[in-house]
Scaffold this motif. Sequence first.
Motif, PDB file in Angstrom:
ATOM      1  N   ASP A  55       0.834  -1.210   0.000  1.00 14.01           N
ATOM      2  CA  ASP A  55       0.000   0.000   0.000  1.00 14.01           C
ATOM      3  C   ASP A  55       0.865   1.254   0.000  1.00 14.01           C
ATOM      4  N   LEU A  56       1.941   1.225   0.775  1.00  8.42           N
ATOM      5  CA  LEU A  56       2.864   2.362   0.841  1.00  8.42           C
ATOM      6  C   LEU A  56       3.520   2.606  -0.518  1.00  8.42           C
ATOM      7  N   ARG A  57       3.993   1.544  -1.136  1.00 12.35           N
ATOM      8  CA  ARG A  57       4.632   1.658  -2.449  1.00 12.35           C
ATOM      9  C   ARG A  57       3.649   2.180  -3.498  1.00 12.35           C
ATOM     10  N   ASN A  58       2.426   1.645  -3.514  1.00 13.16           N
ATOM     11  CA  ASN A  58       1.419   2.080  -4.483  1.00 13.16           C
ATOM     12  C   ASN A  58       1.016   3.533  -4.268  1.00 13.16           C
ATOM     13  N   TYR A  59       0.915   3.963  -3.005  1.00 11.47           N
ATOM     14  CA  TYR A  59       0.564   5.350  -2.711  1.00 11.47           C
ATOM     15  C   TYR A  59       1.633   6.306  -3.246  1.00 11.47           C
ATOM     16  N   ILE A  60       2.899   5.971  -3.026  1.00 10.15           N
ATOM     17  CA  ILE A  60       4.001   6.831  -3.490  1.00 10.15           C
ATOM     18  C   ILE A  60       4.027   6.873  -5.014  1.00 10.15           C
ATOM     19  N   LYS A  61       3.835   5.725  -5.673  1.00 11.19           N
ATOM     20  CA  LYS A  61       3.819   5.701  -7.142  1.00 11.19           C
ATOM     21  C   LYS A  61       2.671   6.521  -7.693  1.00 11.19           C
ATOM     22  N   LYS A  62       1.497   6.417  -7.058  1.00 16.33           N
ATOM     23  CA  LYS A  62       0.340   7.185  -7.511  1.00 16.33           C
ATOM     24  C   LYS A  62       0.581   8.688  -7.350  1.00 16.33           C
ATOM     25  N   GLN A  63       1.248   9.080  -6.273  1.00 16.04           N
ATOM     26  CA  GLN A  63       1.587  10.487  -6.078  1.00 16.04           C
ATOM     27  C   GLN A  63       2.533  10.976  -7.165  1.00 16.04           C
ATOM     28  N   ARG A  64       3.518  10.180  -7.503  1.00 11.90           N
ATOM     29  CA  ARG A  64       4.481  10.574  -8.532  1.00 11.90           C
ATOM     30  C   ARG A  64       3.820  10.693  -9.897  1.00 11.90           C
ATOM     31  N   ASP A  65       2.953   9.747 -10.231  1.00 13.27           N
ATOM     32  CA  ASP A  65       2.284   9.783 -11.530  1.00 13.27           C
ATOM     33  C   ASP A  65       1.291  10.935 -11.618  1.00 13.27           C
ATOM     34  N   GLY A  66       0.724  11.334 -10.492  1.00 12.77           N
ATOM     35  CA  GLY A  66      -0.231  12.432 -10.486  1.00 12.77           C
ATOM     36  C   GLY A  66       0.406  13.771 -10.790  1.00 12.77           C
ATOM     37  N   GLY A  67       1.695  13.909 -10.603  1.00 11.47           N
ATOM     38  CA  GLY A  67       2.379  15.172 -10.854  1.00 11.47           C
ATOM     39  C   GLY A  67       2.869  15.344 -12.274  1.00 11.47           C
ATOM     40  N   LYS A  68       2.658  14.349 -13.112  1.00  9.17           N
ATOM     41  CA  LYS A  68       3.156  14.422 -14.481  1.00  9.17           C
ATOM     42  C   LYS A  68       2.097  15.036 -15.387  1.00  9.17           C
ATOM     43  N   GLY A  72       2.498  17.669 -25.883  1.00 10.17           N
ATOM     44  CA  GLY A  72       2.845  17.333 -27.250  1.00 10.17           C
ATOM     45  C   GLY A  72       4.169  17.982 -27.623  1.00 10.17           C
ATOM     46  N   LEU A  73       4.652  17.687 -28.805  1.00  7.36           N
ATOM     47  CA  LEU A  73       5.934  18.236 -29.239  1.00  7.36           C
ATOM     48  C   LEU A  73       5.890  19.756 -29.322  1.00  7.36           C
ATOM     49  N   ASP A  74       4.758  20.298 -29.764  1.00  7.20           N
ATOM     50  CA  ASP A  74       4.656  21.748 -29.902  1.00  7.20           C
ATOM     51  C   ASP A  74       3.992  22.408 -28.688  1.00  7.20           C
ATOM     52  N   GLU A  75       3.854  21.674 -27.571  1.00 11.36           N
ATOM     53  CA  GLU A  75       3.278  22.219 -26.347  1.00 11.36           C
ATOM     54  C   GLU A  75       4.331  22.315 -25.254  1.00 11.36           C
ATOM     55  N   PHE A  76       4.095  23.214 -24.319  1.00 12.54           N
ATOM     56  CA  PHE A  76       4.958  23.426 -23.170  1.00 12.54           C
ATOM     57  C   PHE A  76       4.104  23.352 -21.921  1.00 12.54           C
ATOM     58  N   PHE A  77       4.716  23.103 -20.760  1.00 15.51           N
ATOM     59  CA  PHE A  77       3.977  23.160 -19.508  1.00 15.51           C
ATOM     60  C   PHE A  77       4.169  24.542 -18.912  1.00 15.51           C
ATOM     61  N   CYS A  78       3.068  25.277 -18.748  1.00 21.06           N
ATOM     62  CA  CYS A  78       3.117  26.610 -18.156  1.00 21.06           C
ATOM     63  C   CYS A  78       2.974  26.482 -16.643  1.00 21.06           C
ATOM     64  N   ARG A  80       2.600  28.907 -14.446  1.00 22.73           N
ATOM     65  CA  ARG A  80       1.575  29.809 -13.928  1.00 22.73           C
ATOM     66  C   ARG A  80       0.169  29.258 -14.193  1.00 22.73           C
ATOM     67  N   CYS A  81      -0.093  28.799 -15.396  1.00 21.95           N
ATOM     68  CA  CYS A  81      -1.417  28.254 -15.749  1.00 21.95           C
ATOM     69  C   CYS A  81      -1.632  26.845 -15.196  1.00 21.95           C
ATOM     70  N   ARG A  82      -0.543  26.125 -14.914  1.00 21.05           N
ATOM     71  CA  ARG A  82      -0.564  24.742 -14.460  1.00 21.05           C
ATOM     72  C   ARG A  82      -1.228  23.827 -15.492  1.00 21.05           C
ATOM     73  N   ALA A  83      -0.895  24.072 -16.773  1.00 19.68           N
ATOM     74  CA  ALA A  83      -1.478  23.278 -17.853  1.00 19.68           C
ATOM     75  C   ALA A  83      -0.553  23.291 -19.061  1.00 19.68           C
ATOM     76  N   ALA A  84      -0.806  22.359 -19.979  1.00 14.96           N
ATOM     77  CA  ALA A  84      -0.057  22.330 -21.239  1.00 14.96           C
ATOM     78  C   ALA A  84      -0.596  23.438 -22.136  1.00 14.96           C
ATOM     79  N   ARG A  85       0.319  24.264 -22.659  1.00 16.07           N
ATOM     80  CA  ARG A  85      -0.078  25.400 -23.485  1.00 16.07           C
ATOM     81  C   ARG A  85       0.772  25.448 -24.748  1.00 16.07           C
ATOM     82  N   LYS A  86       0.219  26.066 -25.766  1.00 10.65           N
ATOM     83  CA  LYS A  86       0.937  26.299 -27.019  1.00 10.65           C
ATOM     84  C   LYS A  86       1.755  27.580 -26.880  1.00 10.65           C
ATOM     85  N   ALA A  87       2.713  27.740 -27.779  1.00  9.44           N
ATOM     86  CA  ALA A  87       3.536  28.944 -27.806  1.00  9.44           C
ATOM     87  C   ALA A  87       2.722  30.108 -28.366  1.00  9.44           C
TER      88      ALA A  87
END
Length: 141
Positions: A55-68, A72-78, A80-87
Amino acid sequence: MPKQARLNRIKSLRCYTIEEAAEVTGVSTRTIRSWTKNGLQPMDSGRPVLVRGDDLRNYIKKQRDGGKHPTGLDEFFCVRCRAARKAAHGDAYCVISGHRAKVSAFCECCETVMHKPVAVTRIPELSGLLDLKITRTDETL
């Protein structure tokens, strides 16, 4: 303390007290108690509080995956917006240093500067999607 909790020392079939779980993962006991309040399930309501290793291992893995945030190739992570955005306006700047490339652009929504590492081999493909201004920095000794 490590920046991330360690997974390689957690035994799946073992039960850990809060203190043991903190020692195995390399985080503080406060962190483990916080995790139990935020979704890490203890085995029962008895004392001492016991947490199963799987349970401990699964909880930590789920936390890590939730932050990703996949982009796309032409998108960036903003940040400030906390989202994938275009240029903004489809313009980007690329700095190539050796075998590495860093692409920078302004967010289309909030005009924040965004950065993204890109493989040098994908620069031609990216230049077809964005108006790319390329600069090379040659490293010399």
